[in-house]
Design a protein around this motif. Structure first.
Motif, PDB file in Angstrom:
ATOM      1  N   LYS A  91     -11.181 -10.499  -4.251  1.00 30.78           N
ATOM      2  CA  LYS A  91     -11.720 -10.123  -2.942  1.00 30.78           C
ATOM      3  C   LYS A  91     -11.231  -8.741  -2.522  1.00 30.78           C
ATOM      4  O   LYS A  91     -11.967  -7.946  -1.974  1.00 30.78           O
ATOM      5  CB  LYS A  91     -11.347 -11.177  -1.898  1.00 30.78           C
ATOM      6  CG  LYS A  91     -12.124 -12.481  -2.112  1.00 30.78           C
ATOM      7  CD  LYS A  91     -12.041 -13.389  -0.905  1.00 30.78           C
ATOM      8  CE  LYS A  91     -13.018 -14.547  -1.068  1.00 30.78           C
ATOM      9  NZ  LYS A  91     -12.875 -15.508   0.029  1.00 30.78           N
ATOM     10  N   GLN A  92      -9.951  -8.455  -2.806  1.00 32.06           N
ATOM     11  CA  GLN A  92      -9.398  -7.147  -2.465  1.00 32.06           C
ATOM     12  C   GLN A  92      -8.476  -6.666  -3.570  1.00 32.06           C
ATOM     13  O   GLN A  92      -7.874  -7.474  -4.289  1.00 32.06           O
ATOM     14  CB  GLN A  92      -8.600  -7.223  -1.156  1.00 32.06           C
ATOM     15  CG  GLN A  92      -9.436  -7.586   0.046  1.00 32.06           C
ATOM     16  CD  GLN A  92      -8.619  -7.499   1.330  1.00 32.06           C
ATOM     17  OE1 GLN A  92      -7.881  -6.543   1.541  1.00 32.06           O
ATOM     18  NE2 GLN A  92      -8.751  -8.497   2.184  1.00 32.06           N
ATOM     19  N   ILE A  93      -8.379  -5.343  -3.685  1.00 35.43           N
ATOM     20  CA  ILE A  93      -7.415  -4.751  -4.616  1.00 35.43           C
ATOM     21  C   ILE A  93      -6.747  -3.547  -3.940  1.00 35.43           C
ATOM     22  O   ILE A  93      -7.255  -3.036  -2.933  1.00 35.43           O
ATOM     23  CB  ILE A  93      -8.078  -4.278  -5.939  1.00 35.43           C
ATOM     24  CG1 ILE A  93      -9.116  -3.168  -5.673  1.00 35.43           C
ATOM     25  CG2 ILE A  93      -8.687  -5.437  -6.702  1.00 35.43           C
ATOM     26  CD1 ILE A  93      -9.504  -2.371  -6.898  1.00 35.43           C
ATOM     27  N   VAL A  94      -5.626  -3.113  -4.499  1.00 36.69           N
ATOM     28  CA  VAL A  94      -4.985  -1.861  -4.092  1.00 36.69           C
ATOM     29  C   VAL A  94      -5.035  -0.930  -5.305  1.00 36.69           C
ATOM     30  O   VAL A  94      -4.724  -1.346  -6.433  1.00 36.69           O
ATOM     31  CB  VAL A  94      -3.525  -2.098  -3.629  1.00 36.69           C
ATOM     32  CG1 VAL A  94      -2.770  -0.774  -3.499  1.00 36.69           C
ATOM     33  CG2 VAL A  94      -3.510  -2.844  -2.305  1.00 36.69           C
ATOM     34  N   HIS A  95      -5.471   0.324  -5.079  1.00 41.35           N
ATOM     35  CA  HIS A  95      -5.703   1.254  -6.192  1.00 41.35           C
ATOM     36  C   HIS A  95      -5.490   2.677  -5.687  1.00 41.35           C
ATOM     37  O   HIS A  95      -5.687   2.938  -4.493  1.00 41.35           O
ATOM     38  CB  HIS A  95      -7.154   1.073  -6.675  1.00 41.35           C
ATOM     39  CG  HIS A  95      -7.417   1.560  -8.068  1.00 41.35           C
ATOM     40  ND1 HIS A  95      -6.706   1.139  -9.165  1.00 41.35           N
ATOM     41  CD2 HIS A  95      -8.340   2.445  -8.550  1.00 41.35           C
ATOM     42  CE1 HIS A  95      -7.181   1.729 -10.253  1.00 41.35           C
ATOM     43  NE2 HIS A  95      -8.165   2.537  -9.898  1.00 41.35           N
ATOM     44  N   PRO A  96      -5.098   3.636  -6.571  1.00 39.07           N
ATOM     45  CA  PRO A  96      -4.959   5.019  -6.106  1.00 39.07           C
ATOM     46  C   PRO A  96      -6.267   5.540  -5.493  1.00 39.07           C
ATOM     47  O   PRO A  96      -7.339   5.376  -6.093  1.00 39.07           O
ATOM     48  CB  PRO A  96      -4.613   5.788  -7.387  1.00 39.07           C
ATOM     49  CG  PRO A  96      -4.002   4.766  -8.283  1.00 39.07           C
ATOM     50  CD  PRO A  96      -4.730   3.482  -7.983  1.00 39.07           C
ATOM     51  N   ALA A  97      -6.162   6.154  -4.321  1.00 40.83           N
ATOM     52  CA  ALA A  97      -7.363   6.621  -3.618  1.00 40.83           C
ATOM     53  C   ALA A  97      -8.091   7.717  -4.391  1.00 40.83           C
ATOM     54  O   ALA A  97      -9.314   7.854  -4.277  1.00 40.83           O
ATOM     55  CB  ALA A  97      -6.989   7.122  -2.220  1.00 40.83           C
TER      56      ALA A  97
ATOM     57  N   LEU B 126       0.845  -1.195   0.000  1.00 41.69           N
ATOM     58  CA  LEU B 126       0.000   0.000   0.000  1.00 41.69           C
ATOM     59  C   LEU B 126       0.883   1.248   0.000  1.00 41.69           C
ATOM     60  O   LEU B 126       1.621   1.498   0.958  1.00 41.69           O
ATOM     61  CB  LEU B 126      -0.891  -0.028   1.252  1.00 41.69           C
ATOM     62  CG  LEU B 126      -1.994   1.026   1.335  1.00 41.69           C
ATOM     63  CD1 LEU B 126      -3.158   0.633   0.434  1.00 41.69           C
ATOM     64  CD2 LEU B 126      -2.479   1.171   2.770  1.00 41.69           C
ATOM     65  N   GLY B 127       0.818   2.028  -1.083  1.00 37.83           N
ATOM     66  CA  GLY B 127       1.599   3.268  -1.163  1.00 37.83           C
ATOM     67  C   GLY B 127       0.914   4.395  -0.400  1.00 37.83           C
ATOM     68  O   GLY B 127      -0.252   4.268  -0.008  1.00 37.83           O
ATOM     69  N   PRO B 128       1.601   5.516  -0.183  1.00 38.29           N
ATOM     70  CA  PRO B 128       1.025   6.615   0.604  1.00 38.29           C
ATOM     71  C   PRO B 128      -0.263   7.198   0.013  1.00 38.29           C
ATOM     72  O   PRO B 128      -1.089   7.738   0.734  1.00 38.29           O
ATOM     73  CB  PRO B 128       2.138   7.670   0.635  1.00 38.29           C
ATOM     74  CG  PRO B 128       3.106   7.285  -0.427  1.00 38.29           C
ATOM     75  CD  PRO B 128       2.992   5.803  -0.604  1.00 38.29           C
TER      76      PRO B 128
ATOM     77  N   GLY C 209      -3.477   4.769   2.557  1.00 40.84           N
ATOM     78  CA  GLY C 209      -2.093   5.205   2.728  1.00 40.84           C
ATOM     79  C   GLY C 209      -2.017   6.494   3.541  1.00 40.84           C
ATOM     80  O   GLY C 209      -3.015   7.198   3.728  1.00 40.84           O
ATOM     81  N   SER C 210      -0.810   6.841   3.970  1.00 42.25           N
ATOM     82  CA  SER C 210      -0.599   7.954   4.911  1.00 42.25           C
ATOM     83  C   SER C 210      -1.005   9.317   4.356  1.00 42.25           C
ATOM     84  O   SER C 210      -1.332  10.225   5.110  1.00 42.25           O
ATOM     85  CB  SER C 210       0.875   7.983   5.326  1.00 42.25           C
ATOM     86  OG  SER C 210       1.683   8.083   4.157  1.00 42.25           O
ATOM     87  N   GLU C 211      -1.004   9.477   3.022  1.00 38.39           N
ATOM     88  CA  GLU C 211      -1.312  10.794   2.431  1.00 38.39           C
ATOM     89  C   GLU C 211      -2.765  10.926   1.961  1.00 38.39           C
ATOM     90  O   GLU C 211      -3.151  11.957   1.422  1.00 38.39           O
ATOM     91  CB  GLU C 211      -0.395  11.033   1.211  1.00 38.39           C
ATOM     92  CG  GLU C 211       1.092  11.046   1.518  1.00 38.39           C
ATOM     93  CD  GLU C 211       1.479  12.246   2.378  1.00 38.39           C
ATOM     94  OE1 GLU C 211       1.043  13.361   2.070  1.00 38.39           O
ATOM     95  OE2 GLU C 211       2.224  12.043   3.364  1.00 38.39           O
ATOM     96  N   VAL C 212      -3.577   9.880   2.153  1.00 35.89           N
ATOM     97  CA  VAL C 212      -4.944   9.880   1.590  1.00 35.89           C
ATOM     98  C   VAL C 212      -5.879  10.732   2.448  1.00 35.89           C
ATOM     99  O   VAL C 212      -5.943  10.566   3.667  1.00 35.89           O
ATOM    100  CB  VAL C 212      -5.474   8.427   1.472  1.00 35.89           C
ATOM    101  CG1 VAL C 212      -6.951   8.415   1.074  1.00 35.89           C
ATOM    102  CG2 VAL C 212      -4.650   7.651   0.451  1.00 35.89           C
ATOM    103  N   LYS C 213      -6.606  11.637   1.780  1.00 36.60           N
ATOM    104  CA  LYS C 213      -7.533  12.527   2.500  1.00 36.60           C
ATOM    105  C   LYS C 213      -8.995  12.354   2.057  1.00 36.60           C
ATOM    106  O   LYS C 213      -9.907  12.763   2.764  1.00 36.60           O
ATOM    107  CB  LYS C 213      -7.152  13.997   2.242  1.00 36.60           C
ATOM    108  CG  LYS C 213      -5.715  14.384   2.583  1.00 36.60           C
ATOM    109  CD  LYS C 213      -5.529  14.691   4.063  1.00 36.60           C
ATOM    110  CE  LYS C 213      -4.178  15.311   4.367  1.00 36.60           C
ATOM    111  NZ  LYS C 213      -3.044  14.398   4.204  1.00 36.60           N
TER     112      LYS C 213
END
Length: 358
Positions: free
Chosen positions: A133-139, A32-34, A82-86
């Motif tokens: 079931k799960q994915i990682v994608h830009p917020a 998971l990226g920021p 991720g840490s930067e997601v708002k």
């Protein structure tokens, strides 16, 4: 660390491993990226392009060379950010835009990111899709669903976005009388979008009686059934279409993309009108452009969509558009059901939108 790692190990996805061969197998998620979100997928629709890969391992110029996770019309629930997601927090229900553009090329800088040559798009080789079931994608590609919009409707933002983008490109408004060729899922969402954009008269054309009856139930003004014979001269059908349109076709959408459908659309459109090609059934066509040129019919094309999710969600929230009647079949996420769902979608028949509930 341990928990996340276990979840990663358990993540399963529907992989296309060969022609007509799907397997539910483990799918390892990237870190998971920021700026990323990890999403638990809840609803995935099957698109025509998914069926092309399923049946032929290719779609137009895109050829599958190795196993790929399927699916790109999707919605789910945020599990981790991720840490930067708002823009989203865990627990939010979101619709997901499936294409990641580079944001550095000239087209991206011009805002036409749908044409980005470096686009990474779910389930377009070699990029894996979202039937997992799960994915990682830009917020920033996750859009929060209004309270009254379901996860299935959220997944329908993807095909609906095509209709919305087509309407924007064609400048549909309260003075545009619209002809739509093709009453498949894309023809129907284009029709619903045209209505939401204020088109006063919409006529839809298809070879299939059932699809035309669906269009009728969704509020199209008139339907015209045409012959499936692609070699047939179109002049009689064009006459019938123009009569149904009150002899004024300001704009035609070809949501099929054959020689015959483009010829019909070009011939039916009034002088000074517009034709928008949406469907891509044939990669090459031979059509009578000269007759279009002397009548100054503008021909435009569209590719996917750009910046459509917020408007799609507003149309769904306000019920200016109701996509729920388009969902005709629902399946779970077992090996048997995944196979059955793709076969159902490939058969066509009464199936319009086949949806997975995970």
């Amino acid at each position: 660390m341990g928990k996340g790692h276990e979840e990663e190990e358990e993540n399963m996805a529907a992989w296309l491993v060969g022609i007509n061969t799907l397997k539910i197998q483990p799918f390892k998620l990237p870190a998971l990226g920021p700026h990323d979100a990890r999403i638990r997928i809840k609803a995935v629709g099957i698109c025509g392009s998914d069926v092309h890969y399923f049946k032929k391992m290719r779609n137009a110029h895109n050829i599958m060379k190795e196993p790929m996770v399927m699916g790109h019309e999707c919605a789910g629930i945020i599990e981790e950010v991720g840490s930067e997601v708002k823009n989203v927090v865990p627990g939010d229900r979101v619709a997901i835009e499936p294409g990641i553009s580079c944001w550095h090329c000239d087209l991206c800088k011009l805002g036409r990111y749908n044409l980005c040559p470096n686009m990474k798009f779910f389930a377009s080789p070699p990029v894996h899709g979202s039937l997992a079931k799960q994915i990682v994608h830009p917020a920033n590609l996750c859009f929060k669903l209004p309270d009254n919009v379901s996860l299935e409707e959220g997944a329908m933002c993807e095909p609906l976005g095509v209709g919305v983008h087509a309407c924007r490109r064609a400048n549909i408004g309260p003075e545009t009388n619209v002809l739509i060729i093709g009453a498949g899922p894309i023809g129907l969402v284009t029709m619903l979008s045209c209505r939401a954009f204020g088109a006063p008269r919409i006529v839809i054309v298809d070879v299939d009686e059932h699809r035309l009856s669906v269009a009728k139930s969704l509020g199209v003004d008139e339907t015209v059934k045409v012959s499936a014979n692609i070699e047939q001269d179109v002049s009689e059908e064009v006459e019938e279409i123009q009569k149904a349109m009150g002899n004024r076709v300001d704009l035609s959408f070809d949501c099929v993309g054959f020689n015959k459908t483009m010829t019909t659309a070009l011939s039916a459109t009034r002088a000074g009108g517009k034709l928008c090609l949406v469907g891509m059934a044939q990669t090459q066509m031979t059509i009578p452009f000269t007759t279009a040129a002397v009548r100054e019919v503008d021909v435009i094309g569209i590719f996917r969509y750009k910046n459509t999710w917020p408007l799609c969600l507003e149309f769904l929230r306000s019920r200016k558009i109701d996509v729920r009647p388009l969902i005709t079949h629902r399946f779970g996420f077992s090996q048997k059901e995944v196979e059955e769902a793709f076969e159902t979608s490939a058969r066509g028949g009464n199936a319009i939108k086949v949806m997975f509930n995970l």
